[in-house]
Design a protein around this motif. Structure first.
Motif, PDB file in Angstrom:
ATOM      1  N   THR A 282      12.347  -0.302   3.193  1.00  0.00           N
ATOM      2  CA  THR A 282      13.013  -0.737   4.419  1.00  0.00           C
ATOM      3  C   THR A 282      13.840  -2.010   4.271  1.00  0.00           C
ATOM      4  O   THR A 282      14.518  -2.409   5.213  1.00  0.00           O
ATOM      5  N   ARG A 283      13.764  -2.650   3.119  1.00  0.00           N
ATOM      6  CA  ARG A 283      14.608  -3.826   2.885  1.00  0.00           C
ATOM      7  C   ARG A 283      14.837  -3.993   1.390  1.00  0.00           C
ATOM      8  O   ARG A 283      14.092  -3.463   0.571  1.00  0.00           O
ATOM      9  N   ASN A 284      15.866  -4.724   1.061  1.00  0.00           N
ATOM     10  CA  ASN A 284      16.134  -5.007  -0.343  1.00  0.00           C
ATOM     11  C   ASN A 284      15.159  -6.051  -0.861  1.00  0.00           C
ATOM     12  O   ASN A 284      14.759  -6.971  -0.136  1.00  0.00           O
TER      13      ASN A 284
ATOM     14  N   LEU B  31      10.793   1.440  -5.114  1.00  0.00           N
ATOM     15  CA  LEU B  31      10.654  -0.018  -5.088  1.00  0.00           C
ATOM     16  C   LEU B  31      11.557  -0.660  -6.135  1.00  0.00           C
ATOM     17  O   LEU B  31      12.237  -1.652  -5.875  1.00  0.00           O
ATOM     18  N   GLN B  32      11.573  -0.072  -7.324  1.00  0.00           N
ATOM     19  CA  GLN B  32      12.451  -0.580  -8.377  1.00  0.00           C
ATOM     20  C   GLN B  32      13.913  -0.433  -7.977  1.00  0.00           C
ATOM     21  O   GLN B  32      14.726  -1.339  -8.199  1.00  0.00           O
TER      22      GLN B  32
ATOM     23  N   PRO C 241       0.835  -1.208   0.000  1.00  0.00           N
ATOM     24  CA  PRO C 241       0.000   0.000   0.000  1.00  0.00           C
ATOM     25  C   PRO C 241       0.865   1.252   0.000  1.00  0.00           C
ATOM     26  O   PRO C 241       1.953   1.282   0.584  1.00  0.00           O
ATOM     27  N   VAL C 242       0.388   2.298  -0.664  1.00  0.00           N
ATOM     28  CA  VAL C 242       1.052   3.596  -0.577  1.00  0.00           C
ATOM     29  C   VAL C 242       0.926   4.089   0.859  1.00  0.00           C
ATOM     30  O   VAL C 242      -0.181   4.164   1.401  1.00  0.00           O
TER      31      VAL C 242
ATOM     32  N   VAL D 203       0.441  -9.025   2.003  1.00  0.00           N
ATOM     33  CA  VAL D 203       0.517  -7.571   2.076  1.00  0.00           C
ATOM     34  C   VAL D 203       1.678  -7.210   2.998  1.00  0.00           C
ATOM     35  O   VAL D 203       1.742  -7.662   4.138  1.00  0.00           O
ATOM     36  N   GLU D 204       2.596  -6.390   2.503  1.00  0.00           N
ATOM     37  CA  GLU D 204       3.733  -5.976   3.320  1.00  0.00           C
ATOM     38  C   GLU D 204       3.601  -4.483   3.598  1.00  0.00           C
ATOM     39  O   GLU D 204       4.006  -3.642   2.791  1.00  0.00           O
ATOM     40  N   ASN D 205       3.051  -4.187   4.758  1.00  0.00           N
ATOM     41  CA  ASN D 205       2.720  -2.811   5.096  1.00  0.00           C
ATOM     42  C   ASN D 205       3.942  -1.947   5.364  1.00  0.00           C
ATOM     43  O   ASN D 205       4.002  -0.801   4.947  1.00  0.00           O
ATOM     44  N   GLY D 206       4.949  -2.488   6.041  1.00  0.00           N
ATOM     45  CA  GLY D 206       6.095  -1.675   6.449  1.00  0.00           C
ATOM     46  C   GLY D 206       7.200  -1.588   5.419  1.00  0.00           C
ATOM     47  O   GLY D 206       8.236  -0.960   5.679  1.00  0.00           O
ATOM     48  N   LEU D 207       7.012  -2.187   4.258  1.00  0.00           N
ATOM     49  CA  LEU D 207       8.086  -2.187   3.258  1.00  0.00           C
ATOM     50  C   LEU D 207       8.345  -0.790   2.708  1.00  0.00           C
ATOM     51  O   LEU D 207       9.496  -0.378   2.549  1.00  0.00           O
ATOM     52  N   LEU D 208       7.289  -0.055   2.418  1.00  0.00           N
ATOM     53  CA  LEU D 208       7.397   1.281   1.853  1.00  0.00           C
ATOM     54  C   LEU D 208       6.995   2.281   2.931  1.00  0.00           C
ATOM     55  O   LEU D 208       5.937   2.157   3.542  1.00  0.00           O
TER      56      LEU D 208
END
Length: 234
Positions: free
Chosen positions: A190-192, A218-219, A126-127, A157-162
């Motif tokens: 927050t991670r590769n 993300l890219q 999610p944004v 769903v990965e909420n904390g990634l972005l």
């Protein structure tokens, strides 16, 4: 006894449209009533094949718009439920600004239906909102939509990634170029990533600056193909 209790509940609390609250007729199986559904205007066939920007002048072909030609985004495709007008605009406003969070399920149900069956995703992202905006609103509408989409698309769903790390000014009164400058450095990952296919989720796409900024980071973190899902496309 259970069957009677279910019948009694249905008599006391008949199913109703989550937007206009009109009681559904017997046997109705759609998420919204016919009146509200009629106000969900699909995008025209003449739209950008990447960002889904509708073309004017009655064009019916699907090709890249001038912006995507000159400055290709990191995402490859946008899946939009419909035009940001009429019933869809009202539903988004009720969901986003009037705390009608129960609209997440019916809106995600019809949004999932416009994503072609062949599309597969490893992650739904999610944004994010900034911490201050999240405290003010108390929920992130993109996260609620993303969670419901995850159930339907069988993707985590990965909420904390972005993360949104900069408190930017509101976008709605800015031009496209001002929006782009406003979002510079606003997001981080927050991670590769290791080539994961990502579905980036938001409620509305206007100029696309936010989604461009998010997909770019993300890219940069190593994602694979990035696609976008939004409710309304302006």
């Amino acid at each position: 006894m259970l069957q009677f209790a279910r019948w009694l509940f249905q008599q006391l609390f008949p199913a109703a449209c989550p937007l206009c609250k009109q009681t559904f007729p017997a046997g109705w199986a759609e998420p919204f009533c016919s009146s509200c559904s009629a106000g969900f205007l699909v995008l025209p066939s003449g739209r950008c094949s990447c960002c889904a920007l509708p073309f004017g002048g009655g064009a019916n072909s699907s090709h890249l718009c001038s912006r995507c030609l000159q400055n290709p985004p990191a995402f490859s495709q946008v899946h939009a439920l419909g035009r940001y007008e009429k019933s869809l605009r009202e539903a988004i406003h009720q969901f986003k600004f009037n705390n009608q969070v129960s609209l997440d399920r019916p809106l995600a149900e019809i949004l999932a239906a416009v994503i072609p069956p062949g599309c597969e995703f490893d992650l739904i992202v999610p944004v994010p909102l900034s911490p201050a905006r999240l405290r003010h609103r108390s929920f992130n509408q993109a996260l609620l939509l993303g969670r419901e989409l995850g159930k339907r698309l069988a993707a985590p769903v990965e909420n904390g990634l972005l993360v949104k790390q900069v408190e930017t000014i509101a976008q709605h009164d800015l031009s496209a170029s001002e929006r782009q400058r406003n979002l510079q450095g606003a997001f981080r990952v927050t991670r590769n990533l290791s080539g994961e296919r990502v579905l980036l989720v938001d409620d509305v796409m206007t100029t696309g600056s936010t989604l461009r900024a998010c997909s770019s980071v993300l890219q940069g973190a190593g994602s694979g193909d990035i696609q976008v899902a939004v409710l309304g496309r302006a």
